[in-house]
Design a protein around this motif. Structure first.
Motif, short mmCIF file in Angstrom:
data_model
loop_
_atom_site.label_atom_id
_atom_site.label_comp_id
_atom_site.label_asym_id
_atom_site.label_seq_id
_atom_site.Cartn_x
_atom_site.Cartn_y
_atom_site.Cartn_z
N LEU A 41 -18.77 10.69 -26.32
CA LEU A 41 -17.46 11.24 -25.99
C LEU A 41 -17.09 12.39 -26.93
CD1 LEU A 41 -14.94 10.85 -24.18
CD2 LEU A 41 -14.06 9.32 -25.94
N ALA A 42 -17.67 12.40 -28.11
CA ALA A 42 -17.35 13.40 -29.13
C ALA A 42 -17.71 14.82 -28.71
CB ALA A 42 -18.04 13.06 -30.44
N ILE A 43 -18.60 14.99 -27.75
CA ILE A 43 -19.00 16.35 -27.37
C ILE A 43 -17.96 17.06 -26.51
CG2 ILE A 43 -21.45 15.81 -27.54
CD1 ILE A 43 -21.50 15.89 -24.44
N TYR A 44 -16.99 16.31 -26.00
CA TYR A 44 -15.98 16.90 -25.14
C TYR A 44 -14.82 17.45 -25.97
CZ TYR A 44 -18.47 14.90 -21.25
OH TYR A 44 -19.44 14.60 -20.33
N ASN A 45 -14.23 18.55 -25.49
CA ASN A 45 -13.13 19.20 -26.20
C ASN A 45 -11.86 18.38 -26.25
OD1 ASN A 45 -14.36 21.50 -27.00
ND2 ASN A 45 -13.48 22.81 -25.43
N SER A 46 -11.50 17.77 -25.15
CA SER A 46 -10.23 17.05 -25.11
C SER A 46 -10.46 15.61 -24.68
CB SER A 46 -9.23 17.74 -24.19
OG SER A 46 -9.59 17.56 -22.84
N VAL A 47 -9.46 14.81 -24.89
CA VAL A 47 -9.54 13.39 -24.55
C VAL A 47 -8.45 13.10 -23.52
CG1 VAL A 47 -9.43 11.04 -25.45
CG2 VAL A 47 -10.40 12.87 -26.85
N ASP A 48 -8.83 12.49 -22.44
CA ASP A 48 -7.92 12.13 -21.36
C ASP A 48 -6.87 11.15 -21.87
OD1 ASP A 48 -6.70 11.20 -19.06
OD2 ASP A 48 -8.53 10.55 -18.08
N PRO A 49 -5.58 11.45 -21.68
CA PRO A 49 -4.52 10.54 -22.15
C PRO A 49 -4.60 9.15 -21.54
CG PRO A 49 -3.59 12.65 -21.54
CD PRO A 49 -5.02 12.68 -21.12
N SER A 50 -5.26 9.00 -20.41
CA SER A 50 -5.37 7.66 -19.81
C SER A 50 -6.24 6.73 -20.65
CB SER A 50 -5.91 7.75 -18.38
OG SER A 50 -7.27 8.09 -18.39
N LEU A 51 -6.99 7.27 -21.62
CA LEU A 51 -7.76 6.43 -22.53
C LEU A 51 -6.89 5.79 -23.60
CD1 LEU A 51 -10.97 8.57 -23.16
CD2 LEU A 51 -10.67 6.66 -21.59
#
Length: 135
Positions: A41-51
């Motif tokens: 997951l660390a390779i993605y720029n943003s994190v979905d708030p649903s997490l």
């Protein structure tokens, strides 16, 4: 023994976090999160708030410091994710503007506005925690 490394989509990682947070076998799910899910997951720029709800659940039920570090890291990324397209400026694979997607999906989308107060409340409560184990 060789393992075939299959690319994992963001949706698969998000689904894994939700499933592992709700798993009854916490030791196995924490190991899976630390060794497979969180690093990818660390390779993605943003994190979905649903997490956020699943991350908050993990933060409340896990005592493993590595899991907690990842939980704090991803909650902080949700809080700081305020670029014009829902992206931060730090490399990695671009992810969608989650707020815009949640607005489109009115059936049950989770926006940053929904989760930021929950994250701040939980982090504030943790900061005030005077648990002797934390000293």
């Amino acid at each position: 023994m060789l393992f075939c490394m299959q690319p994992v989509s963001y949706a698969q990682l998000a689904r894994s976090i939700h499933e592992l947070a709700a798993s009854s076998d916490q030791k196995k799910s924490q190991r899976e999160l630390v060794h497979h899910v969180f690093p990818k997951l660390a390779i993605y720029n943003s994190v979905d708030p649903s997490l956020a709800p699943s991350l908050l659940m993990l933060g409340q039920q896990c005592e493993d410091r590595t899991v907690l570090r990842y939980v704090y890291h991803y909650l902080a990324r949700i809080l700081s994710d305020n670029g014009p397209q829902g992206l931060t400026s730090g490399g990695g694979i671009p992810t969608p503007n989650w707020d815009a997607l949640a607005d489109i999906d009115a059936v049950g989308g989770v926006t940053r506005a929904d989760v930021v107060p929950l994250i701040v409340d939980w982090l504030s409560a943790e900061a005030l925690n005077t648990d002797e184990d934390c000293k």
